[in-house]
Design a protein around this motif. Sequence first.
Motif, mmCIF file in Angstrom:
data_model
loop_
_atom_site.group_PDB
_atom_site.id
_atom_site.type_symbol
_atom_site.label_atom_id
_atom_site.label_comp_id
_atom_site.label_asym_id
_atom_site.label_seq_id
_atom_site.Cartn_x
_atom_site.Cartn_y
_atom_site.Cartn_z
ATOM 1 N N PRO A 8 -23.549 1.059 -57.478
ATOM 2 C CA PRO A 8 -22.770 -0.086 -57.957
ATOM 3 C C PRO A 8 -21.593 -0.332 -57.028
ATOM 4 O O PRO A 8 -20.984 0.633 -56.557
ATOM 5 C CB PRO A 8 -22.297 0.363 -59.351
ATOM 6 C CG PRO A 8 -23.241 1.439 -59.742
ATOM 7 C CD PRO A 8 -23.615 2.137 -58.460
ATOM 8 N N TYR A 9 -21.278 -1.586 -56.754
ATOM 9 C CA TYR A 9 -20.202 -1.895 -55.809
ATOM 10 C C TYR A 9 -18.854 -1.424 -56.344
ATOM 11 O O TYR A 9 -18.042 -0.903 -55.607
ATOM 12 C CB TYR A 9 -20.170 -3.400 -55.548
ATOM 13 C CG TYR A 9 -19.188 -3.829 -54.486
ATOM 14 C CD1 TYR A 9 -18.106 -4.641 -54.808
ATOM 15 C CD2 TYR A 9 -19.339 -3.426 -53.163
ATOM 16 C CE1 TYR A 9 -17.210 -5.038 -53.829
ATOM 17 C CE2 TYR A 9 -18.444 -3.818 -52.186
ATOM 18 C CZ TYR A 9 -17.391 -4.635 -52.522
ATOM 19 O OH TYR A 9 -16.496 -5.032 -51.553
ATOM 20 N N GLN A 10 -18.628 -1.583 -57.608
ATOM 21 C CA GLN A 10 -17.400 -1.103 -58.218
ATOM 22 C C GLN A 10 -17.711 0.153 -59.030
ATOM 23 O O GLN A 10 -18.848 0.416 -59.362
ATOM 24 C CB GLN A 10 -16.804 -2.177 -59.137
ATOM 25 C CG GLN A 10 -16.462 -3.474 -58.427
ATOM 26 C CD GLN A 10 -15.331 -3.328 -57.432
ATOM 27 O OE1 GLN A 10 -14.590 -2.347 -57.456
ATOM 28 N NE2 GLN A 10 -15.208 -4.287 -56.538
ATOM 29 N N GLY A 11 -16.729 0.904 -59.338
ATOM 30 C CA GLY A 11 -16.951 2.067 -60.213
ATOM 31 C C GLY A 11 -16.802 3.393 -59.530
ATOM 32 O O GLY A 11 -16.739 4.425 -60.185
ATOM 33 N N GLY A 12 -16.763 3.387 -58.183
ATOM 34 C CA GLY A 12 -16.511 4.632 -57.478
ATOM 35 C C GLY A 12 -17.615 5.651 -57.532
ATOM 36 O O GLY A 12 -17.384 6.848 -57.330
ATOM 37 N N ARG A 13 -18.839 5.224 -57.810
ATOM 38 C CA ARG A 13 -19.942 6.183 -57.869
ATOM 39 C C ARG A 13 -20.449 6.522 -56.479
ATOM 40 O O ARG A 13 -20.389 5.710 -55.573
ATOM 41 C CB ARG A 13 -21.071 5.625 -58.721
ATOM 42 C CG ARG A 13 -20.770 5.626 -60.208
ATOM 43 C CD ARG A 13 -21.956 5.174 -61.006
ATOM 44 N NE ARG A 13 -23.145 5.981 -60.711
ATOM 45 C CZ ARG A 13 -24.344 5.666 -61.148
ATOM 46 N NH1 ARG A 13 -24.536 4.588 -61.869
ATOM 47 N NH2 ARG A 13 -25.378 6.432 -60.863
ATOM 48 N N ALA A 14 -20.964 7.742 -56.332
ATOM 49 C CA ALA A 14 -21.489 8.189 -55.047
ATOM 50 C C ALA A 14 -22.784 7.454 -54.715
ATOM 51 O O ALA A 14 -23.532 7.037 -55.602
ATOM 52 C CB ALA A 14 -21.734 9.690 -55.081
ATOM 53 N N LEU A 15 -23.039 7.314 -53.412
ATOM 54 C CA LEU A 15 -24.279 6.697 -52.950
ATOM 55 C C LEU A 15 -25.483 7.525 -53.373
ATOM 56 O O LEU A 15 -25.453 8.752 -53.343
ATOM 57 C CB LEU A 15 -24.263 6.571 -51.430
ATOM 58 C CG LEU A 15 -23.359 5.506 -50.818
ATOM 59 C CD1 LEU A 15 -23.298 5.685 -49.307
ATOM 60 C CD2 LEU A 15 -23.850 4.122 -51.171
#
Lengths: 113, 114
Positions: free
Chosen positions: A94-101
């Motif tokens: 997700p582009y926002q949310g700071g989740r790892a690739l």
Amino acid sequence: QQQVRQSPQSLTVWEGETAILNCSYENSAFDYFPWYQQFPGEGPALLISILSVSDKKEDGRFTIFFNKREKKLSLHIADSQPGDSATYFCAATPYQGGRALIFGTGTTVSVSP
Amino acid sequence: ETAVFQTPNYHVTQVGNEVSFNCKQTLGHDTMYWYKQDSKKLLKIMFSYNNKQLIVNETVPRRFSPQSSDKAHLNLRIKSVEPEDSAVYLCASSSRDWGAETLYFGSGTRLTVL
């Protein structure tokens, strides 16, 4: 459970041909898709990326085509060169949310002169 | 230009031994990762550190532990290696441009467990 899948696993093309690498994903929340290139003995490096608001992104000989409805994208390498021989990883998050690739399974491309 | 440095490049050891791998980044990033890349080249995230705080810990065995002295360094210790730990361990630092994260990888440490 592999959330990002790539095909084919390996691909051989002649110099000058267009290599087509496929990627699909399951999570509708994914909207940022970078592709990473990895040469033997090195770590992956960012090659090109696309956001889901676009259906195409070009950078020189590399082009991403994106189909949001089908949750599919592809990387086209035009006029393939022997120096393009590497493993290519599609990734998503997700582009926002700071989740790892989340990385795909990779496609190894060999370009024969 | 190399900005994420990993040592050693290779390490061969026997089952049950302890190993440590080092990673340093000179990019000034706040977030660093450890990834494991297996023989099929699959990339699996192991740990993430943001400014010395562990923020992601995927289901890795307890014998693995990250160690950080500051935001530029993130080491990986394996307490008692197993044969399935043979892999390439990749360190990465991370920058975010708005929501787009870019990873900068080191060249990896190849571990062989005999």
